[in-house]
Design a protein around this motif. Structure first.
Motif, PDB file in Angstrom:
ATOM      1  N   ARG A  63       0.817  -1.219   0.000  1.00 22.19           N
ATOM      2  CA  ARG A  63       0.000   0.000   0.000  1.00 22.19           C
ATOM      3  C   ARG A  63       0.842   1.256   0.000  1.00 22.19           C
ATOM      4  O   ARG A  63       1.886   1.323   0.649  1.00 22.19           O
ATOM      5  CB  ARG A  63      -0.884   0.033   1.256  1.00 22.19           C
ATOM      6  CG  ARG A  63      -1.986  -0.990   1.258  1.00 22.19           C
ATOM      7  CD  ARG A  63      -2.926  -0.799   2.422  1.00 22.19           C
ATOM      8  NE  ARG A  63      -2.339  -1.198   3.689  1.00 22.19           N
ATOM      9  CZ  ARG A  63      -2.030  -0.370   4.658  1.00 22.19           C
ATOM     10  NH1 ARG A  63      -2.245   0.930   4.522  1.00 22.19           N
ATOM     11  NH2 ARG A  63      -1.517  -0.806   5.796  1.00 22.19           N
TER      12      ARG A  63
ATOM     13  N   LYS B  61      11.233   8.055  -8.673  1.00 24.79           N
ATOM     14  CA  LYS B  61      11.011   7.506  -7.336  1.00 24.79           C
ATOM     15  C   LYS B  61      11.664   6.135  -7.178  1.00 24.79           C
ATOM     16  O   LYS B  61      11.426   5.226  -7.966  1.00 24.79           O
ATOM     17  CB  LYS B  61       9.499   7.400  -7.112  1.00 24.79           C
ATOM     18  CG  LYS B  61       9.076   7.004  -5.726  1.00 24.79           C
ATOM     19  CD  LYS B  61       7.637   7.452  -5.486  1.00 24.79           C
ATOM     20  CE  LYS B  61       7.026   6.889  -4.246  1.00 24.79           C
ATOM     21  NZ  LYS B  61       5.731   7.489  -3.921  1.00 24.79           N
TER      22      LYS B  61
ATOM     23  N   ASP C 280      12.943   0.093  -4.169  1.00 22.14           N
ATOM     24  CA  ASP C 280      13.143  -0.630  -5.431  1.00 22.14           C
ATOM     25  C   ASP C 280      14.636  -0.912  -5.566  1.00 22.14           C
ATOM     26  O   ASP C 280      15.353  -0.197  -6.275  1.00 22.14           O
ATOM     27  CB  ASP C 280      12.645   0.218  -6.610  1.00 22.14           C
ATOM     28  CG  ASP C 280      11.158   0.486  -6.521  1.00 22.14           C
ATOM     29  OD1 ASP C 280      10.404  -0.459  -6.282  1.00 22.14           O
ATOM     30  OD2 ASP C 280      10.757   1.668  -6.658  1.00 22.14           O
TER      31      ASP C 280
END
Ligand code: BT5
Length: 349
Positions: A140, A205, A230
């Motif tokens: 989320r 991002k 990431d």
């Protein structure tokens, strides 16, 4: 909660796991020279056959352990999984024994969301407990947005229990931003913080932070600091909208990142920042937070930008000119100075 290959199902299992973890620790200490099965057995207080069986289990988990009849076992490689024992070996190596972030690490191959699991265990969890997984199926973002969390990333949540007022919880997001951006810089990635909760590399991002909390009356019960990175994620596989705005540490560096090393360093950095946070808001030495804000400013990509910020009840536009000592973004609008504690920020220039 999905099953955890590393979690125990009973007393006997947890004893075996403890022995297996000890074995891993010993093997780490003998990376340069092999150690015999006999000596391992003695150190662990188990039979030769039990050592064998543990070694086989570790191999099944992806450990590469060389074995030679005359000399013994040598650890050649560890699996690319964020296993608690591996993180703890690294935390110890970094001299992080006194840091409470990561004192308890709960690992799962797959979860819906580490924030949800962390919230479920938070009431009984120790301050600094970490929930970490390889894949999230319902990761989320803020305001119900989805957070893509495939293999290769670092998806973790930290349960924090500082005795602070609920309104100070948003400052934990700033704290986490500093810890993440700083750790990325240690890995030669020019990370910057976009207020309030993004870490960017050259405008894309690479990490998002989601802080959630539970409070009773005017005291925070716990906060869950969710951090999604990431690391070695192929962002080219993301849906179009996110693909263009996202990047990974691997893409920026041109090679894979050692996720274990990065995560351990991040937890140590978080521990240092958290100590400052507690000094400021629990002990009342507010200068400790000012020092953290100075770091935030130096890592900020937002200050000096023209921004539009959507808040719950209104939207404002203007130049982001600073961050206040109470953690609010200061925006110079046509109507005067506005202090913003939470909102969605878009750069308009
Ligand atoms: C965030 O929300 O940036 C907070 C993300 C927090 C994720 C962590 S992972 C561990 C913990 N467990 C959870 O379930 N969550 C936390 P927000 O500012 O609302 O940004 C969401 C937007 O980022 C989406 O709408 C996409 O456009 C984009 N996005 C989604 N997945 C992404 C990814 N993996 N990398 C980069 N951008 C992504």
């Amino acid at each position: 909660m999905e099953n955890d290959a590393g979690n125990s199902t009973g007393k006997g299992d947890s004893k075996k796991e403890h022995t297996r973890d000890e074995l891993v620790r010993i093997l780490h200490g003998f990376r340069d020279a092999p150690i015999s099965g006999e000596e391992l057995g003695e150190r662990l207080g188990v039979s030769r056959a039990a050592v064998n069986s543990h070694i086989n289990q570790l191999r099944e988990m992806g450990y590469v352990i060389d074995a030679a009849t005359k000399t013994g076992y040598r650890l050649a490689a560890v699996p690319d999984r964020l296993l608690p024992v591996e993180l703890k070996v690294r935390l110890d190596g970094l001299g992080a024994a006194g840091t409470c972030i990561g004192c308890d690490i709960q690992y799962f191959p797959q979860l819906e969301s580490t924030n949800d699991t962390a919230k479920a265990i938070a009431p009984d969890a120790r301050d600094g407990t970490v929930v970490i997984c390889e894949v999230q199926t319902k990761g989320r973002g803020r305001l119900g947005r989805a957070w893509m969390s495939p293999e290769g990333g670092i998806w973790l949540s930290v349960v924090l229990k500082p005795k602070i007022a609920p309104q100070d919880a948003a400052k934990l997001t700033l704290m986490a931003g500093v810890a993440v951006a700083d750790t990325m810089r240690e890995f030669e990635i020019p990370a910057e913080i976009k207020w309030p909760n993004d870490i960017l590399v050259k405008g894309k991002k690479v990490c998002g932070i989601l802080t959630e909390m539970s409070s009773e009356a005017d005291v925070m019960e716990y906060a869950v600091l969710g951090i999604g990175i990431d690391a070695n994620v192929d962002t080219q596989k993301f849906p179009l909208e996110a693909r263009e705005s996202a990047t990974s540490m691997q893409a920026e560096l041109g090679h894979m990142v050692d996720r274990l090393e990065f995560t351990a360093k991040l937890l140590v950095r978080l521990g240092e920042e958290y100590a400052r946070f507690e000094k400021a808001f629990v002990d009342g030495d507010i200068r400790a937070f000012d020092a953290m804000l100075d770091e935030w400013r130096s890592l900020s990509d937002t200050i000096g930008r023209v921004v539009t910020i959507q808040m719950r009840t209104k939207t404002i536009s203007g130049e982001a000119v600073g961050i206040d000592h109470d953690g609010a973004l200061i925006v110079e609008t046509d109507g005067g100075i506005e202090k913003v504690f939470a909102g969605d920020c878009v750069y308009t220039r």
